[in-house]
Each structure stands twice: as C-alpha cells, then as structure tokens.
Design a protein around this motif. Sequence first.
Motif, PDB file in Angstrom:
ATOM      1  N   GLN A  48       0.830  -1.207   0.000  1.00 41.04           N
ATOM      2  CA  GLN A  48       0.000   0.000   0.000  1.00 41.04           C
ATOM      3  C   GLN A  48       0.868   1.262   0.000  1.00 41.04           C
ATOM      4  O   GLN A  48       0.516   2.263  -0.637  1.00 41.04           O
ATOM      5  N   VAL A  49       2.002   1.212   0.704  1.00 46.36           N
ATOM      6  CA  VAL A  49       2.923   2.355   0.692  1.00 46.36           C
ATOM      7  C   VAL A  49       3.445   2.578  -0.725  1.00 46.36           C
ATOM      8  O   VAL A  49       3.475   3.707  -1.228  1.00 46.36           O
ATOM      9  N   GLY A  50       3.853   1.503  -1.377  1.00 44.91           N
ATOM     10  CA  GLY A  50       4.346   1.625  -2.749  1.00 44.91           C
ATOM     11  C   GLY A  50       3.294   2.186  -3.690  1.00 44.91           C
ATOM     12  O   GLY A  50       3.580   3.064  -4.507  1.00 44.91           O
ATOM     13  N   LEU A  51       2.063   1.695  -3.565  1.00 46.51           N
ATOM     14  CA  LEU A  51       0.979   2.198  -4.413  1.00 46.51           C
ATOM     15  C   LEU A  51       0.679   3.659  -4.111  1.00 46.51           C
ATOM     16  O   LEU A  51       0.451   4.454  -5.034  1.00 46.51           O
ATOM     17  N   GLY A  52       0.706   4.031  -2.829  1.00 47.25           N
ATOM     18  CA  GLY A  52       0.460   5.427  -2.455  1.00 47.25           C
ATOM     19  C   GLY A  52       1.513   6.360  -3.025  1.00 47.25           C
ATOM     20  O   GLY A  52       1.181   7.430  -3.563  1.00 47.25           O
ATOM     21  N   VAL A  53       2.775   5.966  -2.932  1.00 49.24           N
ATOM     22  CA  VAL A  53       3.860   6.780  -3.491  1.00 49.24           C
ATOM     23  C   VAL A  53       3.703   6.885  -5.008  1.00 49.24           C
ATOM     24  O   VAL A  53       3.912   7.956  -5.602  1.00 49.24           O
ATOM     25  N   PHE A  54       3.351   5.785  -5.646  1.00 47.53           N
ATOM     26  CA  PHE A  54       3.117   5.746  -7.095  1.00 47.53           C
ATOM     27  C   PHE A  54       2.048   6.762  -7.505  1.00 47.53           C
ATOM     28  O   PHE A  54       2.244   7.567  -8.430  1.00 47.53           O
ATOM     29  N   LEU A  55       0.927   6.768  -6.797  1.00 54.33           N
ATOM     30  CA  LEU A  55      -0.172   7.680  -7.132  1.00 54.33           C
ATOM     31  C   LEU A  55       0.189   9.133  -6.847  1.00 54.33           C
ATOM     32  O   LEU A  55      -0.165  10.038  -7.611  1.00 54.33           O
ATOM     33  N   ILE A  56       0.908   9.381  -5.750  1.00 56.80           N
ATOM     34  CA  ILE A  56       1.327  10.753  -5.421  1.00 56.80           C
ATOM     35  C   ILE A  56       2.275  11.291  -6.491  1.00 56.80           C
ATOM     36  O   ILE A  56       2.163  12.443  -6.929  1.00 56.80           O
ATOM     37  N   ALA A  57       3.242  10.465  -6.914  1.00 60.75           N
ATOM     38  CA  ALA A  57       4.204  10.911  -7.921  1.00 60.75           C
ATOM     39  C   ALA A  57       3.516  11.219  -9.250  1.00 60.75           C
ATOM     40  O   ALA A  57       3.821  12.229  -9.901  1.00 60.75           O
ATOM     41  N   ILE A  58       2.594  10.356  -9.654  1.00 63.07           N
ATOM     42  CA  ILE A  58       1.867  10.607 -10.905  1.00 63.07           C
ATOM     43  C   ILE A  58       1.008  11.863 -10.785  1.00 63.07           C
ATOM     44  O   ILE A  58       0.942  12.686 -11.712  1.00 63.07           O
ATOM     45  N   ALA A  59       0.364  12.037  -9.631  1.00 66.97           N
ATOM     46  CA  ALA A  59      -0.417  13.262  -9.406  1.00 66.97           C
ATOM     47  C   ALA A  59       0.485  14.488  -9.472  1.00 66.97           C
ATOM     48  O   ALA A  59       0.080  15.552  -9.981  1.00 66.97           O
ATOM     49  N   GLY A  60       1.711  14.357  -8.966  1.00 69.65           N
ATOM     50  CA  GLY A  60       2.660  15.466  -9.042  1.00 69.65           C
ATOM     51  C   GLY A  60       3.000  15.824 -10.467  1.00 69.65           C
ATOM     52  O   GLY A  60       3.036  17.003 -10.839  1.00 69.65           O
ATOM     53  N   VAL A  61       3.258  14.817 -11.313  1.00 67.70           N
ATOM     54  CA  VAL A  61       3.573  15.064 -12.720  1.00 67.70           C
ATOM     55  C   VAL A  61       2.397  15.754 -13.423  1.00 67.70           C
ATOM     56  O   VAL A  61       2.568  16.761 -14.131  1.00 67.70           O
ATOM     57  N   LEU A  62       1.195  15.217 -13.222  1.00 65.95           N
ATOM     58  CA  LEU A  62       0.013  15.788 -13.870  1.00 65.95           C
ATOM     59  C   LEU A  62      -0.299  17.182 -13.324  1.00 65.95           C
ATOM     60  O   LEU A  62      -0.668  18.086 -14.083  1.00 65.95           O
ATOM     61  N   GLY A  63      -0.146  17.346 -12.015  1.00 66.65           N
ATOM     62  CA  GLY A  63      -0.401  18.657 -11.406  1.00 66.65           C
ATOM     63  C   GLY A  63       0.552  19.717 -11.899  1.00 66.65           C
ATOM     64  O   GLY A  63       0.147  20.857 -12.177  1.00 66.65           O
ATOM     65  N   ASP A  64       1.833  19.353 -12.049  1.00 67.57           N
ATOM     66  CA  ASP A  64       2.812  20.309 -12.581  1.00 67.57           C
ATOM     67  C   ASP A  64       2.431  20.747 -13.986  1.00 67.57           C
ATOM     68  O   ASP A  64       2.515  21.929 -14.334  1.00 67.57           O
ATOM     69  N   GLY A  65       2.015  19.766 -14.815  1.00 65.71           N
ATOM     70  CA  GLY A  65       1.627  20.090 -16.180  1.00 65.71           C
ATOM     71  C   GLY A  65       0.435  21.034 -16.215  1.00 65.71           C
ATOM     72  O   GLY A  65       0.403  21.978 -17.020  1.00 65.71           O
ATOM     73  N   TYR A  66      -0.527  20.794 -15.340  1.00 67.77           N
ATOM     74  CA  TYR A  66      -1.707  21.664 -15.289  1.00 67.77           C
ATOM     75  C   TYR A  66      -1.330  23.074 -14.837  1.00 67.77           C
ATOM     76  O   TYR A  66      -1.767  24.072 -15.449  1.00 67.77           O
ATOM     77  N   LEU A  67      -0.508  23.172 -13.785  1.00 65.53           N
ATOM     78  CA  LEU A  67      -0.110  24.491 -13.288  1.00 65.53           C
ATOM     79  C   LEU A  67       0.706  25.256 -14.324  1.00 65.53           C
ATOM     80  O   LEU A  67       0.597  26.489 -14.427  1.00 65.53           O
ATOM     81  N   TYR A  68       1.481  24.529 -15.115  1.00 69.76           N
ATOM     82  CA  TYR A  68       2.221  25.185 -16.194  1.00 69.76           C
ATOM     83  C   TYR A  68       1.258  25.668 -17.282  1.00 69.76           C
ATOM     84  O   TYR A  68       1.381  26.789 -17.797  1.00 69.76           O
ATOM     85  N   ALA A  69       0.268  24.829 -17.580  1.00 67.54           N
ATOM     86  CA  ALA A  69      -0.679  25.174 -18.651  1.00 67.54           C
ATOM     87  C   ALA A  69      -1.485  26.423 -18.328  1.00 67.54           C
ATOM     88  O   ALA A  69      -1.816  27.206 -19.233  1.00 67.54           O
ATOM     89  N   ILE A  70      -1.797  26.645 -17.035  1.00 67.90           N
ATOM     90  CA  ILE A  70      -2.613  27.818 -16.674  1.00 67.90           C
ATOM     91  C   ILE A  70      -1.744  29.004 -16.257  1.00 67.90           C
ATOM     92  O   ILE A  70      -2.256  30.021 -15.790  1.00 67.90           O
ATOM     93  N   GLY A  71      -0.420  28.851 -16.402  1.00 71.56           N
ATOM     94  CA  GLY A  71       0.476  29.976 -16.173  1.00 71.56           C
ATOM     95  C   GLY A  71       0.923  30.187 -14.743  1.00 71.56           C
ATOM     96  O   GLY A  71       1.510  31.229 -14.427  1.00 71.56           O
TER      97      GLY A  71
END
Length: 358
Positions: A48-71
């Motif tokens: 569960q720790v591994g899966l949680g870290v996996f989801l957090i990291a992917i959310a970080g990648v997607l979140g960064d892309g979104y924040l870049y897209a909106i300036g």
Amino acid sequence: MRIATRLPGERTLAAEDADKIAHIRGSLIEIGNEWRARHPWLTAHQDQVGLGVFLIAIAGVLGDGYLYAIGVLPWWATILVTAFWLSILHELEHDLIHSMYFRNNRVLHNVMMFGVWFFRPSTINPWVRRRLHLHHHEVSGTDSDLEERAITNGEGWGAHRTVSLLDSFLGMYTKPMRTHRIVSDYIEHEARTPEEVKHLRAINVLSYFPLGLFHYGLWHLVIGLSAYHLFVGPTQLPGEGVLYFLAVAILAPNMIRTFCLHFVSSNMHYYGDIQAHNVLQQTQVWTAKWLKPFHALCFNFGETHAIHHFLVRDPFYVRELIKNDCQKVLRDNGVRFNDFGTFRRANRFGLVNTSMEP
C-alpha cells in the motif's frame, strides 16, 4: 552481531573479503530490522505504501503540467519539479523489478510497471530491464554488465560519453559498433541455447519500442524546431504549441532526470578490473555536497545504491531512512566514498593497470 550467509558467488572470494561482505550484510540486516521494529506498520503495508507513493508521484507530474498550462508554474520550475517526481517513479520501478510490491497480485504489479514506464518513456521496457538488472547484480562491473555499460560505465571521457549521457539514442547510434559489442558480450554470457540468443537479440532491439521511440522522436523534433527558429526567426507552425507543452511537461524533465541518474550511476559503479562477485569493489558512495543538484533529481542514488548491492531486500524509502547508519558500516569496512579519481580512470577500481575502453 548477526553474520549473514555468503551468497554462492562469494564463496570463490578470498576469505577476508567474503567475511567482510558477510559482516556488512549482517549489519545492514540488523539496522533494517531495528528500523522495522520501530515502524511495523510500514513493513506490514509495504504494498500500500508503494501504491500510495506511485499515485502521489503521478499526481505530481500531472499537477505540474496543469499548473504550467494555466500559467502558475514557469517552464523551468515545471521541468525541475516534474523531474523530481519522475525520479521517485524510477525508484519505484527499481523496487518493482525486485518484486517488492504486489508480489502476489500480478495485475496491480503490472499496472504499476506500466505506469512507471508510461511517465518515463525515455527508459527501456521495464519487463526487459528486469532481466538486465538482475543480471547486473550477478555480474556487476564485468564485460557482460549491459545495464551499466549501456549508460557509459567503463568508457573514457570524451565527446561520445558526454553525448550519450545527454541523449541515450544519440549515444547508441553515434557509436553503433560499441553498442553491438556490449550487447553481444551480454548475450554471450546470458544465453544458453541458440533460440535464447535470438530471443535476447530481439528483445534488446525492441527494448525502446514503442514509448522510447515516441519520446526521442518528439524530443529530437523539439531540438530541430528550436534550431530552426534560432536561424529563421519566430514562426508558428501547426501543432507547435502542443509539442512545446509536452517538451516542458514530460520530455525535458525525463531528459534531465535521465542525465542525472546516468551520470551518477555510471560513475559510482566500477568496471573492468574488479573481481567477479566482490561487492566491496562494485560501487562507491557519493556524499559530496556538489552532488546535491544531481541527487535531487535521481533520489539520492549515489548515497544509497551501494547499500542495495549488499542487501537487496529494502525498498528505496527504507534505504533513504537508514542510510546514515548503513553508510557508517560501509565506511568502517573499506567501501570507498567520493572516489572522484574514477573520472580519469574510466571507472576502473584501480587495483591493476588495465586498458581503458576508448
């Protein structure tokens, strides 16, 4: 103090080295066991720790892309922060290769394997890498260690090594005979039958298919377009905005992360004049302050990877949490720290005079 059992290959070593390796491994097991006793919930829920870290990291990648897209995030911050999240996905891939998460649930295990590959398309297929990496543990620092030699370990410093660290594809195709030689050395050692020779050649040819081909194709297109604009001037071409968004959100972060990891890994592993199975000679530990920017984008690889060579069982976050105690054991037992002479020795351990790969 617990003395660990010698691994089969270590029984051929001199008694002094074999005993020292067993002592180090036993000490690392003891340190890890003490940590687990203090934090039993992390051990009990490792999947569960591994899966949680996996989801957090992917959310970080997607979140960064979104924040870049909106300036909100500038391009340079997006690249650096996203590269950090990708470095965590690399560590998860490494743990998955050693079956540390969902060993008994192949569906979730393979979903995670695909996920860490999908967001890091600059890397080879992780199912192919599993065999290469397990082979690396068996033969680290010898001619058939394809995983390390492919990222320039053992090669003298010059234009080719620099280009290879910056762009793996250009490295392969600007020195094709070297690529052919190191793949052949691996297959000669690993294959047992003619059919297996054909199989290993096929999977190595296809190791970057399809995600790697897509990633490097787009990246080289970005470089070409940038050069075009440099000489011709700013002219908007169809689809260019999407391409440059992908460059900032995923392509450039993967390139800089890969460079940092390959620079650290290829230079902290020794090659060419070490004794087979002698873990004391396979790696060093990098703790110098000037390495912090590199370590920030490869999750402290140079400080913790030597621990993994002695003891495979611990996931990356445990190695990071116990690294100080483990490093003391390594230092006290003769493992090298910050041996930067390896740059001029083309990663030779330096026990004897050996020819260096050009």
